[in-house]
Design a protein around this motif. Structure first.
Motif, PDB file in Angstrom:
ATOM      1  N   GLY A 511      -1.993 125.849  37.426  1.00 29.42           N
ATOM      2  CA  GLY A 511      -2.953 124.784  37.657  1.00 29.42           C
ATOM      3  C   GLY A 511      -2.433 123.583  38.400  1.00 29.42           C
ATOM      4  O   GLY A 511      -3.139 122.576  38.508  1.00 29.42           O
ATOM      5  N   ARG A 512      -1.229 123.641  38.948  1.00 28.13           N
ATOM      6  CA  ARG A 512      -0.641 122.493  39.634  1.00 28.13           C
ATOM      7  C   ARG A 512      -0.516 122.740  41.136  1.00 28.13           C
ATOM      8  O   ARG A 512      -0.334 123.867  41.580  1.00 28.13           O
ATOM      9  N   CYS A 513      -0.599 121.655  41.888  1.00 28.81           N
ATOM     10  CA  CYS A 513      -0.304 121.708  43.316  1.00 28.81           C
ATOM     11  C   CYS A 513       1.205 121.683  43.485  1.00 28.81           C
ATOM     12  O   CYS A 513       1.875 120.760  42.998  1.00 28.81           O
ATOM     13  N   PRO A 514       1.811 122.668  44.161  1.00 23.82           N
ATOM     14  CA  PRO A 514       3.272 122.705  44.262  1.00 23.82           C
ATOM     15  C   PRO A 514       3.870 121.590  45.100  1.00 23.82           C
ATOM     16  O   PRO A 514       5.071 121.330  45.005  1.00 23.82           O
ATOM     17  N   LEU A 515       3.067 120.905  45.910  1.00 28.11           N
ATOM     18  CA  LEU A 515       3.620 119.838  46.756  1.00 28.11           C
ATOM     19  C   LEU A 515       3.656 118.502  46.021  1.00 28.11           C
ATOM     20  O   LEU A 515       4.676 117.818  46.028  1.00 28.11           O
ATOM     21  N   CYS A 516       2.542 118.106  45.382  1.00 30.70           N
ATOM     22  CA  CYS A 516       2.512 116.809  44.703  1.00 30.70           C
ATOM     23  C   CYS A 516       2.779 116.926  43.207  1.00 30.70           C
ATOM     24  O   CYS A 516       3.050 115.912  42.548  1.00 30.70           O
ATOM     25  N   GLY A 517       2.668 118.137  42.648  1.00 30.95           N
ATOM     26  CA  GLY A 517       2.933 118.344  41.233  1.00 30.95           C
ATOM     27  C   GLY A 517       1.791 117.979  40.310  1.00 30.95           C
ATOM     28  O   GLY A 517       1.920 118.127  39.093  1.00 30.95           O
ATOM     29  N   ARG A 521      -7.891 119.561  39.961  1.00 29.61           N
ATOM     30  CA  ARG A 521      -9.082 119.254  39.190  1.00 29.61           C
ATOM     31  C   ARG A 521     -10.298 119.967  39.773  1.00 29.61           C
ATOM     32  O   ARG A 521     -10.279 120.450  40.900  1.00 29.61           O
ATOM     33  N   SER A 522     -11.369 119.994  39.001  1.00 27.72           N
ATOM     34  CA  SER A 522     -12.546 120.757  39.398  1.00 27.72           C
ATOM     35  C   SER A 522     -13.168 120.231  40.687  1.00 27.72           C
ATOM     36  O   SER A 522     -13.727 120.996  41.464  1.00 27.72           O
ATOM     37  N   GLU A 523     -13.090 118.914  40.932  1.00 29.77           N
ATOM     38  CA  GLU A 523     -13.723 118.353  42.115  1.00 29.77           C
ATOM     39  C   GLU A 523     -12.793 118.287  43.319  1.00 29.77           C
ATOM     40  O   GLU A 523     -13.195 117.833  44.397  1.00 29.77           O
ATOM     41  N   ASP A 524     -11.548 118.745  43.185  1.00 31.29           N
ATOM     42  CA  ASP A 524     -10.592 118.690  44.286  1.00 31.29           C
ATOM     43  C   ASP A 524     -10.917 119.737  45.347  1.00 31.29           C
ATOM     44  O   ASP A 524     -11.351 120.847  45.036  1.00 31.29           O
ATOM     45  N   ILE A 525     -10.677 119.378  46.610  1.00 33.72           N
ATOM     46  CA  ILE A 525     -10.774 120.328  47.710  1.00 33.72           C
ATOM     47  C   ILE A 525      -9.382 120.916  47.921  1.00 33.72           C
ATOM     48  O   ILE A 525      -8.413 120.182  48.113  1.00 33.72           O
ATOM     49  N   VAL A 526      -9.274 122.232  47.839  1.00 32.46           N
ATOM     50  CA  VAL A 526      -7.975 122.890  47.957  1.00 32.46           C
ATOM     51  C   VAL A 526      -7.964 123.799  49.175  1.00 32.46           C
ATOM     52  O   VAL A 526      -9.016 124.188  49.687  1.00 32.46           O
ATOM     53  N   GLU A 527      -6.775 124.127  49.631  1.00 30.11           N
ATOM     54  CA  GLU A 527      -6.621 124.999  50.784  1.00 30.11           C
ATOM     55  C   GLU A 527      -5.558 126.049  50.510  1.00 30.11           C
ATOM     56  O   GLU A 527      -4.569 125.797  49.807  1.00 30.11           O
ATOM     57  N   ILE A 547      -1.778 127.502  46.795  1.00 36.95           N
ATOM     58  CA  ILE A 547      -2.927 126.614  46.803  1.00 36.95           C
ATOM     59  C   ILE A 547      -2.431 125.180  46.728  1.00 36.95           C
ATOM     60  O   ILE A 547      -1.641 124.829  45.841  1.00 36.95           O
ATOM     61  N   ILE A 548      -2.895 124.343  47.675  1.00 35.76           N
ATOM     62  CA  ILE A 548      -2.504 122.933  47.671  1.00 35.76           C
ATOM     63  C   ILE A 548      -3.736 122.084  47.960  1.00 35.76           C
ATOM     64  O   ILE A 548      -4.750 122.576  48.454  1.00 35.76           O
ATOM     65  N   HIS A 549      -3.665 120.792  47.634  1.00 38.15           N
ATOM     66  CA  HIS A 549      -4.740 119.870  47.958  1.00 38.15           C
ATOM     67  C   HIS A 549      -4.917 119.778  49.475  1.00 38.15           C
ATOM     68  O   HIS A 549      -3.960 119.967  50.231  1.00 38.15           O
ATOM     69  N   ARG A 550      -6.131 119.459  49.891  1.00 40.87           N
ATOM     70  CA  ARG A 550      -6.361 119.300  51.334  1.00 40.87           C
ATOM     71  C   ARG A 550      -5.512 118.168  51.896  1.00 40.87           C
ATOM     72  O   ARG A 550      -4.916 118.303  52.966  1.00 40.87           O
TER      73      ARG A 550
END
Length: 595
Positions: A511-517, A521-527, A547-550
């Protein structure tokens, strides 16, 4: 959180991890204070967050980098902001700034191209200010919203509403008030909304300015005396606040009670934005609910739409129809033999004599069929691979939306319809060829199975390949602001709207973004991003994707480009070419109509 002058950063070097943690810490405190009814503390923390440097940076990033409509201009014509101007906007962000009129854009209504609905597009500054105010208001109201409200709320979706209906109808047949509010966003009474907000003067004046700013339709300025313009960042939240209290009003009017040994239960009201249903086993109670809701909505300047409001029954015909449609699903019960019917719980279970089935609605069938026909018509002369690519995207999205209900038969029917349309497409291209030649050229039966595929092996994703699975409804009044990340991460990794590949990566990354840690969240845009770019030998295998945040992807791409410019002996990654794997999507984005 300190309001002292912050250090100077470049936009791409801002400490986003610390910024998000500071903002969420305050939001969680607002949520907890609202839960215990401490209004003074809520307002004090909201004022602090409204002045916060971190919250202003997050608001500007949302409207300039994250939002899907970030390049839609308001009346000032500004579509995007470079990093220096983002800094300047964040520094000058204030709820005291005058609001400008919104730009009106007309878009067709889903499923009815002849009708249009208006969108109000604010200017960039107003969008950022609305995002800031939403950061302040949403935690307070998430602690107060009713448990059966599911539309436009973080961590909730239409699938949760459908599961609530399933739980309400699986043991008993019921009458249903299937209602729709007429032009809800356009007619909400401003004074009633501001009174329900009951917030401190600064926020009240700020929201009143947005509500009364007017709209520009072409070169004409029109005043706005009612409604919250669709298209604004905060409009869905304001609409939910306006409609808050309907469920509690019904529960207060019809409480649980017992008369002469007979139990009278409270009606169930399940709402998704301005669409809602009321369920109860007695017709008289449903009629009374209709009258209560009509009176309650009148105080908000709203009314029910007669053409979309009806009373039905889940098992027996009413006006020649059985069951009802909600969010693109059809809910109905069928009489069935005792060996197949469900049973009531308890020590001596009783056979119900019926079963409840939730399937895609006829309207959803028609829309999806028309969408596939339109794509096939547009690709009459296109290569087979291009047609497969565009069809697969639509088919995967439609089947994922309906994979949580009884849709196996529907998927089989749609697979056959798609085959028929593709066969007509192939015959039109090769009118002088035999059926055997067409089958071998496009479906490859010699490979052992009929699959619409290219010689290289690119196959069309068939509807019938999707496996149905039950969606687990969100628990009671839970909210992402409670800070239970293990619960929300588990839901994101299993949510039906998340593509299987994305869901698998979310689970693998815990459940974590590997870049920012930070947690996704449900409303986040991911790529979906390549860990090792293809220009350096990276491939499309799962081990090379994450998977990371936009916004994290934007930063990574900028670093890759700067690394590529320093030469081949640099250890930095080079930029990668955009392709079909590098796509963006909200983890829990939901289509209300399943299209």
């Amino acid at each position: 959180m300190s309001t002292a002058t912050p250090p100077v950063y470049e936009w791409n070097t801002l400490p986003w991890k610390q910024i998000e943690r500071r903002v969420f810490k305050l939001q969680k405190r607002i949520y907890q204070a609202s839960q215990r009814g401490d209004t003074a503390t809520v307002h004090q923390l909201q004022r602090l967050l409204l002045r916060s440097w971190s919250a202003k940076q997050l608001a500007v990033r949302q409207v300039t980098q994250d939002n899907q409509g970030k390049r839609t201009a308001g009346i000032d014509g500004i579509k995007s902001l470079p990093p220096p101007q983002r800094h300047a906007l964040a520094a000058s962000l204030s709820p005291h700034h005058p609001a400008k009129p919104t730009r009106r854009v007309w878009i067709p209504k889903p499923g009815n191209p002849t009708e249009q609905r208006p969108l109000g597009i604010p200017v960039m500054r107003d969008r950022a200010t609305q995002a800031l105010v939403k950061l302040v208001l949403e935690p307070e109201w998430e602690a107060r919203f009713e448990p059966n409200s599911y539309g436009f709320r973080p961590g909730r979706s239409g699938h949760d509403a459908i599961e609530a209906i399933r739980a309400c109808t699986r043991r008993q047949s019921k009458y249903v008030l299937d209602a729709d509010i007429s032009k809800c966003f356009d007619r909400i009474n401003h004074q009633a909304l501001l009174a329900k907000l009951a917030t401190f003067p600064t926020l009240r004046r700020c929201i009143r300015r947005w509500l009364q700013a007017g709209v520009m339709d072409g070169s004409d300025l029109f005043p706005t005396t009612a409604g919250t313009p669709q298209g604004g960042v905060i409009s869905p939240l304001l609409a939910n606040i306006a409609l808050h209290g309907m469920e509690m009003m019904i529960q207060a009017a019809f409480p649980h009670h017992t008369v002469d040994g007979r139990k009278h239960v409270t009606p169930h009201l399940i709402r998704y934005a301005d669409d809602f249903v009321v369920l109860h086993p007695e017709r008289a109670v449903i009629d009374a609910c209709y009258n209560h809701i009509t009176t309650w909505l009148r105080d908000l300047g709203l009314e029910l739409k007669p053409s979309k409001t009806r009373i039905a029954h889940t098992l027996h015909p009413t006006d020649g129809q059985v069951g009802f449609d909600f969010l693109g699903f059809h809910v109905r019960q069928f009489l069935i033999g005792k060996t197949h019917a469900g049973k009531t719980p308890g020590w001596r279970p009783t056979r119900l004599g019926f079963t409840t089935l939730i399937t895609p609605s006829k309207t959803a069938f028609q829309r999806h069929t028309q969408a596939l026909a339109h794509i096939i018509h547009q690709h009459q002369a296109a290569p087979q691979a291009a047609l497969i690519h565009h069809l697969t995207r639509v088919i995967r999205g439609w089947t994922a939306y309906y994979a949580t209900v009884n849709a196996s038969h529907a998927f089989t029917v749609m697979s056959h319809r798609t085959y028929q349309k593709l066969w007509a497409w192939a015959q039109r291209r090769h009118g002088n060829k035999s059926r055997g030649w067409i089958a071998e050229h496009y479906w490859r039966p010699s490979r052992g199975k009929w699959m619409f595929a290219t010689p290289e092996g690119m196959q069309l994703y068939a509807h019938s390949r999707t496996r149905t699975r039950r969606h687990v409804k969100v628990q009671g009044a839970r909210s992402p602001y409670d800070g239970d990340w293990s619960y929300w991460t588990l839901r994101m990794g299993r949510h039906p709207d998340a593509p299987p590949r994305v869901a698998a990566m979310v689970r693998r990354q815990k459940g974590r973004c590997p870049l920012c840690g930070l947690y996704l969240r449900s409303e986040d845009i991911v790529e979906v991003d390549h860990i090792l770019p293809r220009s350096q030998g990276g491939d499309h295998r799962r081990r090379n994707l994450h998977i990371i945040h936009r916004h994290c992807h934007h930063t990574k791409t900028a670093q890759d480009m700067s690394g590529a410019g320093r030469g081949t002996d640099d250890n930095s990654q080079t930029t990668e070419e955009p392709d079909e794997v590098n796509v963006s999507c909200p983890v829990l984005k939901t289509s209300r109509l399943g299209d």
